[in-house]
Design a protein around this motif. Structure first.
Motif, short mmCIF file in Angstrom:
data_model
loop_
_atom_site.label_atom_id
_atom_site.label_comp_id
_atom_site.label_asym_id
_atom_site.label_seq_id
_atom_site.Cartn_x
_atom_site.Cartn_y
_atom_site.Cartn_z
N LYS A 22 -16.96 7.23 13.75
CA LYS A 22 -17.30 7.47 15.17
C LYS A 22 -16.57 8.71 15.68
CE LYS A 22 -16.76 5.36 19.71
NZ LYS A 22 -16.20 4.22 20.43
N LEU A 23 -15.28 8.80 15.39
CA LEU A 23 -14.50 9.95 15.84
C LEU A 23 -15.02 11.24 15.21
CD1 LEU A 23 -12.18 11.09 17.49
CD2 LEU A 23 -10.65 10.54 15.59
N ALA A 24 -15.37 11.19 13.94
CA ALA A 24 -15.91 12.37 13.27
C ALA A 24 -17.21 12.81 13.93
CB ALA A 24 -16.13 12.09 11.78
N GLY A 25 -18.05 11.85 14.30
CA GLY A 25 -19.30 12.17 14.98
C GLY A 25 -19.07 12.80 16.34
N ILE A 26 -18.12 12.25 17.08
CA ILE A 26 -17.80 12.80 18.40
C ILE A 26 -17.27 14.22 18.27
CG2 ILE A 26 -16.19 12.58 20.35
CD1 ILE A 26 -16.53 9.51 20.05
N LYS A 27 -16.43 14.45 17.27
CA LYS A 27 -15.89 15.80 17.06
C LYS A 27 -17.00 16.78 16.68
CE LYS A 27 -11.09 14.66 16.08
NZ LYS A 27 -10.00 14.71 15.10
N LYS A 28 -17.96 16.31 15.90
CA LYS A 28 -19.08 17.17 15.53
C LYS A 28 -19.89 17.56 16.76
CE LYS A 28 -22.99 17.58 12.43
NZ LYS A 28 -23.71 17.00 11.30
N VAL A 29 -20.14 16.59 17.63
CA VAL A 29 -20.86 16.88 18.87
C VAL A 29 -20.08 17.89 19.71
CG1 VAL A 29 -21.60 15.87 21.08
CG2 VAL A 29 -22.10 14.69 18.94
N ALA A 30 -18.77 17.70 19.80
CA ALA A 30 -17.93 18.62 20.57
C ALA A 30 -18.00 20.04 19.99
CB ALA A 30 -16.49 18.13 20.61
N LYS A 31 -17.96 20.15 18.66
CA LYS A 31 -18.07 21.47 18.02
C LYS A 31 -19.42 22.11 18.34
CE LYS A 31 -15.46 22.39 14.12
NZ LYS A 31 -15.26 22.45 12.69
N ASN A 32 -20.48 21.32 18.30
CA ASN A 32 -21.80 21.84 18.64
C ASN A 32 -21.85 22.31 20.09
OD1 ASN A 32 -22.78 21.34 16.07
ND2 ASN A 32 -23.71 19.40 16.62
N MET A 33 -21.23 21.55 20.97
CA MET A 33 -21.19 21.92 22.38
C MET A 33 -20.42 23.23 22.57
SD MET A 33 -20.69 18.15 24.12
CE MET A 33 -21.03 18.61 25.83
N LEU A 34 -19.31 23.37 21.85
CA LEU A 34 -18.55 24.62 21.91
C LEU A 34 -19.43 25.79 21.45
CD1 LEU A 34 -15.11 23.48 20.47
CD2 LEU A 34 -15.50 24.39 22.77
N GLY A 35 -20.17 25.56 20.38
CA GLY A 35 -21.05 26.59 19.85
C GLY A 35 -22.15 26.98 20.82
N MET A 36 -22.51 26.06 21.71
CA MET A 36 -23.54 26.32 22.71
C MET A 36 -22.95 26.99 23.95
SD MET A 36 -25.55 22.68 22.29
CE MET A 36 -26.37 22.81 23.85
N GLY A 37 -21.63 27.17 23.94
CA GLY A 37 -20.98 27.83 25.08
C GLY A 37 -20.67 26.91 26.24
N ILE A 38 -20.71 25.62 26.01
CA ILE A 38 -20.41 24.67 27.08
C ILE A 38 -18.90 24.65 27.32
CG2 ILE A 38 -20.51 22.22 27.74
CD1 ILE A 38 -23.12 22.07 26.10
N ASP A 39 -18.51 24.62 28.59
CA ASP A 39 -17.08 24.70 28.93
C ASP A 39 -16.34 23.43 28.50
OD1 ASP A 39 -16.56 23.04 31.75
OD2 ASP A 39 -18.64 23.69 31.42
N ILE A 40 -15.05 23.62 28.26
CA ILE A 40 -14.22 22.55 27.71
C ILE A 40 -14.15 21.35 28.64
CG2 ILE A 40 -11.84 21.94 27.06
CD1 ILE A 40 -11.61 24.64 25.71
N VAL A 41 -14.09 21.58 29.95
CA VAL A 41 -14.01 20.46 30.90
C VAL A 41 -15.23 19.55 30.76
CG1 VAL A 41 -13.96 19.83 33.35
CG2 VAL A 41 -12.54 21.71 32.52
N THR A 42 -16.40 20.14 30.60
CA THR A 42 -17.62 19.36 30.42
C THR A 42 -17.59 18.60 29.09
OG1 THR A 42 -18.87 20.93 31.76
CG2 THR A 42 -20.14 19.50 30.31
#
Length: 59
Positions: A22-42
């Motif tokens: 579960k944690l690995a999946g959440i981290k993958k989503v977060a990395k994808n969000m970073l790659g999309m330029g989504i801000d850290i607070v979001t």
């Protein structure tokens, strides 16, 4: 008695594996969000990760 201990260990091991996945999946989503330029607070709000955990993913 031993069978119950074995069962408890098995269930604990399974729960630990699921939590790790579960944690690995959440981290993958977060990395994808970073790659999309989504801000850290979001990303913090969306994933429940801390700012430090997200910053660590950027390294």
């Amino acid at each position: 008695m031993m069978k119950e201990l074995d069962r408890q260990k098995y269930l604990h091991d399974q729960a630990s594996m699921l939590e790790s996945a579960k944690l690995a999946g959440i981290k993958k989503v977060a990395k994808n969000m970073l790659g999309m330029g989504i801000d850290i607070v979001t990303i913090v709000k969306a994933t429940g990760l801390t700012k430090q955990e997200i910053n660590d993913l950027q390294k």
